[in-house]
Design a protein around this motif. Structure first.
Motif, mmCIF file in Angstrom:
data_model
loop_
_atom_site.group_PDB
_atom_site.id
_atom_site.type_symbol
_atom_site.label_atom_id
_atom_site.label_comp_id
_atom_site.label_asym_id
_atom_site.label_seq_id
_atom_site.Cartn_x
_atom_site.Cartn_y
_atom_site.Cartn_z
ATOM 1 N N ARG A 1 8.694 -11.690 5.756
ATOM 2 C CA ARG A 1 9.604 -10.490 6.406
ATOM 3 C C ARG A 1 9.345 -8.881 7.399
ATOM 4 N NH1 ARG A 1 12.184 -6.593 4.973
ATOM 5 N NH2 ARG A 1 11.762 -6.808 2.756
ATOM 6 N N MET B 1 7.133 -10.336 10.767
ATOM 7 C CA MET B 1 7.932 -9.803 11.738
ATOM 8 C C MET B 1 8.695 -8.430 12.461
ATOM 9 S SD MET B 1 10.164 -13.925 11.497
ATOM 10 C CE MET B 1 10.022 -14.275 10.154
ATOM 11 N N GLN B 2 9.164 -8.014 10.854
ATOM 12 C CA GLN B 2 9.554 -6.317 11.649
ATOM 13 C C GLN B 2 8.687 -5.768 11.925
ATOM 14 O OE1 GLN B 2 11.757 -6.250 6.965
ATOM 15 N NE2 GLN B 2 12.839 -4.230 7.982
ATOM 16 N N GLY C 1 8.646 -5.530 15.616
ATOM 17 C CA GLY C 1 10.056 -6.336 16.706
ATOM 18 C C GLY C 1 11.419 -6.506 16.576
ATOM 19 N N ILE C 2 11.200 -7.863 15.353
ATOM 20 C CA ILE C 2 11.874 -8.408 14.889
ATOM 21 C C ILE C 2 12.903 -7.854 14.335
ATOM 22 C CG2 ILE C 2 12.903 -11.275 13.710
ATOM 23 C CD1 ILE C 2 10.418 -11.419 15.667
ATOM 24 N N SER C 3 14.564 -7.837 13.623
ATOM 25 C CA SER C 3 15.107 -7.153 13.245
ATOM 26 C C SER C 3 15.364 -7.376 11.365
ATOM 27 C CB SER C 3 16.561 -6.673 13.132
ATOM 28 O OG SER C 3 17.189 -7.938 13.580
ATOM 29 N N GLU C 4 15.286 -7.244 10.371
ATOM 30 C CA GLU C 4 15.232 -7.960 8.899
ATOM 31 C C GLU C 4 16.088 -9.258 8.861
ATOM 32 O OE1 GLU C 4 15.915 -4.810 5.806
ATOM 33 O OE2 GLU C 4 16.056 -7.170 4.921
ATOM 34 N N GLU D 1 17.278 -10.681 11.409
ATOM 35 C CA GLU D 1 17.116 -11.272 12.396
ATOM 36 C C GLU D 1 15.813 -12.572 11.571
ATOM 37 O OE1 GLU D 1 17.696 -13.807 14.972
ATOM 38 O OE2 GLU D 1 18.793 -12.233 14.408
ATOM 39 N N LEU E 1 15.623 -16.194 11.426
ATOM 40 C CA LEU E 1 14.435 -17.169 11.347
ATOM 41 C C LEU E 1 13.803 -18.212 9.988
ATOM 42 C CD1 LEU E 1 12.437 -14.790 14.388
ATOM 43 C CD2 LEU E 1 13.883 -17.123 14.457
ATOM 44 N N LEU E 2 13.927 -17.114 8.821
ATOM 45 C CA LEU E 2 13.025 -18.333 7.835
ATOM 46 C C LEU E 2 13.971 -18.889 7.451
ATOM 47 C CD1 LEU E 2 11.470 -14.564 5.443
ATOM 48 C CD2 LEU E 2 10.085 -16.599 7.026
ATOM 49 N N PHE F 1 16.454 -20.326 9.009
ATOM 50 C CA PHE F 1 16.348 -21.581 9.860
ATOM 51 C C PHE F 1 14.980 -21.742 9.924
ATOM 52 C CE2 PHE F 1 15.861 -23.236 13.820
ATOM 53 C CZ PHE F 1 17.259 -24.386 14.435
ATOM 54 N N GLU G 1 10.541 -2.204 12.702
ATOM 55 C CA GLU G 1 11.553 -3.112 13.345
ATOM 56 C C GLU G 1 11.386 -2.030 15.192
ATOM 57 O OE1 GLU G 1 12.799 -3.480 11.127
ATOM 58 O OE2 GLU G 1 15.092 -3.972 11.089
ATOM 59 N N SER H 1 7.996 -0.650 15.947
ATOM 60 C CA SER H 1 7.558 -1.317 16.716
ATOM 61 C C SER H 1 7.675 -1.917 18.019
ATOM 62 C CB SER H 1 7.645 -2.942 16.333
ATOM 63 O OG SER H 1 7.287 -4.238 17.622
#
Ligand SMILES: Nc1ncnc2c1ncn2[C@@H]1O[C@H](COP(=O)(O)OP(=O)(O)OP(=O)(O)O)[C@@H](O)[C@H]1O
Ligand SMILES: [Mg+2]
Lengths: 450, 246
Positions: free
Chosen positions: A389, A392-393, A396-399, A401, A405-406, A408, B73, B76
């Motif tokens: 997690r 991914m953050q 730039g991926i929000s928590e 999201e 994604l995980l 999914f 995030e 980033s």
């Protein structure tokens, strides 16, 4: 006190026996007596039954469910209230309503010669010998009270017959609708016979169309004869006031391939039993399942892969994602009998708990009596990977999201096994929506019930 | 661009960073060297916003913003990029999905529309060429089963996709073969503009032949104990760390 719901059901049976038999067929009626006797003997699986340890069966068979015994005429067009979940999937389609065959809503594509796809009761009148020969031979009424109960009450369901060598290009789709003003108990039976070298993909979708409470107890028997190839995908999408006991029994003969993939997208209480008997050499079996469970839902899976003969391969993967206070259970039994040399049997069960309150019980059970076998099993219960997690953050991926994604990705492992591409994509999409909380109603369903 | 003042950070109550001071201006390349366990990765993780580290003192501004107040995030999206010393494997999440989500979240932050599928694929293709990463890798799940070197290349690929203002490369050179090292270093150099900056953490002077630093810092026991020019790296290569520790 202890036996009230059992006695109630036996009385219900006796009081309505005329109606039940009248609205069914001789072959089914023939098995009924044995079913009810067996149910009287076995009763409901109790808390001591290892197989039903995590689902309290008896209390779910409340006496306030209605049950009707002659098929209802419907006054609406199914197309008007129900839109198929998988519109791009071009299938041979049949519908059932509360366990009775309804017909096909759109014009049926022409089926290859000899293929039968329709009402089980109708087929049992038309082809009594064929059905007599297979009905109630795969499922057994003497070890599970619920199967016995189903055998006593089942009047109809869907019958599929694939003659020798027939390969169906289009998938067969069965949509089971539950719709009623009163709370309903629904018991029906499906029978699938795949003759030698026949092949078919079968998609079964379960839906609730009204807010009443439903209790379903369904048995599906599959006979996969030599070198046949049968692939069943089950999509369970019912509201959270529904309870479902679904028993899938398959018997595989020489060189056959049978696969089942049960996607429990939504429901109240779901209990799935899968029994596979590898009854001859060189069979291949795939048993997959995915459960997305939240709030107070409960999904309990029992599987039994019975390697009775040499040189067979079975591959089993079950995954569950549990949120809120949801509970789940997986009990996977693999039996490799003494004669089943050169067996390969693999099982894994992976579970993700999204909250501290969610609970999962998992129990792999391997019993191996042959010496030259390859078997493995593994079960995990874990949380979302914090490191993944964060990674991914950090991109730039929000928590939220990242978590999605995980989740999914976790679910896709099972969905990815579906071979029909439009179906796979559609179920991926439904899973995605479900995880995002956008499936607040069952998508295809006009109800706002869950 | 980045200003670190008296930064202290703990993990499980143990102080790892003990007062870091560092100023980085646009366009500069800073190398950080230092013995194992001195706190180099901790500094990177704290800058990237890893929650398990607790900042107890000090401040960090990044392009005029208080970096420590931003979520990982948002750091980033503001243009900070960390190339992980140990990139994480994420089974089940495809590289394409991962990168598409990341790129579009960056665009959303800037008020831009998401990229169309074809524009996105074009961008992927372009940046893949830049770091000479095998197409097969980007068709797989994020880092899953990638070799050590492939993971490092993948970090630089992600950097190429996100075009950061400040890149922190934490031992991106370790585990790379000689050709891969050259490719990765070339990739970094091609992405260099007069405005963007980098922090290059390494144990080996060799990388600094390719990515030439303006400054070299030595981190030891949670503090920067020495700062010099690229000659300092050569000196370290020759003498080791004993003269610092002493
Ligand atoms: N999660 C953690 N829990 C406990 N201690 C930690 C944790 N992460 C780092 N540390 C400790 O912090 C210190 C600094 O570690 P760090 O990873 O920052 O060193 P480094 O300079 O990057 O070393 P290397 O050159 O080996 O990569 C070490 O003593 C390490 O054991
Ligand atoms: Mg480090």
């Amino acid at each position: 006190m202890n036996n009230t719901s059992k006695d109630h059901l036996v009385d219900l049976y006796l009081d309505n026996l005329d109606l039940i038999t009248e609205n069914s067929a001789e072959v089914l009626n023939h098995a009924r007596q044995e079913g009810i006797e067996s149910f009287k003997l076995l009763g409901f699986p109790g808390p001591k039954s290892e197989k039903y340890k995590y689902t309290k069966v008896e209390q779910l068979f409340r006496s306030d469910y209605e049950k009707y015994f002659s098929p209802r005429k419907i006054t609406f067009k199914v197309d008007d209230i129900f839109r198929c979940d998988i519109p791009s999937l071009d299938t041979h389609l049949a519908l059932t309503l509360n366990g009775f065959y309804l017909g096909n809503p759109t014009s049926l594509h022409e089926l290859p010669n000899g293929v039968v796809f329709g009402s089980l009761a109708e087929a049992a009148k038309k082809y009594p010998k064929l059905i007599q020969e297979h009905y109630n031979t795969v499922a057994s009424t003497d070890d599970d009270g619920l199967v016995a109960l189903n055998t006593a009450f089942a009047q109809d369901g869907v019958f599929i017959y694939l003659p020798k060598g027939v390969v169906l290009e289009r998938p067969i789709q069965i949509i089971n609708l539950l719709m009623s003003d009163e709370n309903q108990m629904v018991q029906y039976r499906n029978l699938i016979i795949a003759e030698e070298r026949s092949q078919a993909n079968i998609v079964i979708c379960d839906h609730t169309l009204s807010p009443a409470e439903f209790l379903t107890n369904v048995v599906t028997e599959v006979v996969a004869k030599a070198a046949s190839n049968v692939d069943v995908v089950v999509m369970q999408n019912q509201h959270n006031q529904s309870t479902q006991f679904s028993h899938l029994y398959a018997r595989q003969e020489r060189d056959s391939v049978f696969a089942s993939n049960t996607i429990s997208l939504h429901g109240g209480i779901i209990r799935n039993n899968i029994h596979v008997l590898l009854n001859d050499t060189n069979c291949e079996n795939h048993t997959y399942g995915l459960a997305l469970v939240d709030r107070n839902q409960h999904v309990d899976t029992y599987s039994f892969i019975d390697h009775a003969q040499p040189n067979c391969v079975s591959n089993e993967l079950y995954k569950a994602l549990l949120d809120d206070q949801a509970t789940g259970a997986f009990n996977g039994r693999i039996l490799v009998r003494k004669d089943a040399q050169k067996t390969e049997a693999y099982q894994s069960n992976n579970n993700l708990l999204l909250t501290a309150d969610a609970r999962m019980y998992t129990k792999p059970q391997l019993e191996i009596y042959a010496d030259d076998v390859k078997c493995s099993h593994g079960a995990t219960i874990g949380q979302l990977d914090q490191e993944a997690r964060f990674y991914m953050q950090a991109r730039g991926i929000s928590e939220r999201e990242a978590r999605l994604l995980l989740m999914f990705g976790f679910a896709h492992d099972v969905v990815g096994k579906i071979k029909i591409e439009p179906l796979r994509e559609r179920i991926d999409e439904l899973v995605n929506k479900r995880l995002r909380g956008e499936l607040s109603r069952c998508h295809s369903c006009p109800m706002h019930c869950c | 661009m980045l200003s670190i003042k008296n930064l202290h950070a703990n993990i499980n109550g143990k102080e790892i960073l003990k007062g870091i001071n560092l100023e980085i201006k646009p366009g500069e390349v800073h190398a950080i060297m230092g013995p194992n366990g001195s706190g180099k990765s901790t500094l990177s993780a704290v800058l990237a916003g890893r929650e398990i580290f607790e900042v107890t003192q000090g401040e960090v501004t990044f392009n005029g913003k208080n970096l420590l107040e931003l979520s990982p995030e948002d750091r980033s999206r503001e243009g900070l990029f960390l190339s992980f010393q140990y990139p994480i494997e994420i089974p089940g999440v495809s590289m394409v999905n991962f990168m598409k989500t990341a790129v579009n979240e960056h665009r959303k932050y800037k008020g831009l529309e998401p990229l169309s599928a074809s524009d996105f694929l074009k961008l992927m293709r372009e940046r893949k060429e830049l770091v000479e990463i095998d197409s097969a890798l980007t068709n797989r799940a994020v880092n899953e089963g990638f070799s050590g070197g492939e993971k490092k290349k993948n970090e630089i690929f992600q950097m190429a996709m996100l075009e950061p203002k400040l890149a922190i490369l934490d031992e991106t050179d370790s585990g790379l073969d000689i050709d891969a090292l050259r490719i990765v270093a070339n990739g970094v150099n091609k992405l260099k503009t007069p405005e963007n900056s980098s922090i290059v953490i390494t144990h080996y002077q060799r990388l600094l032949d390719y990515i030439v630093p303006d400054f070299v810092h030595i981190l030891y026991q949670g503090r920067i104990v020495k700062t010099g020019t690229k000659e300092l790296a050569l000196e370290l290569e020759e003498k080791g760390y004993d003269w610092i520790k002493g």
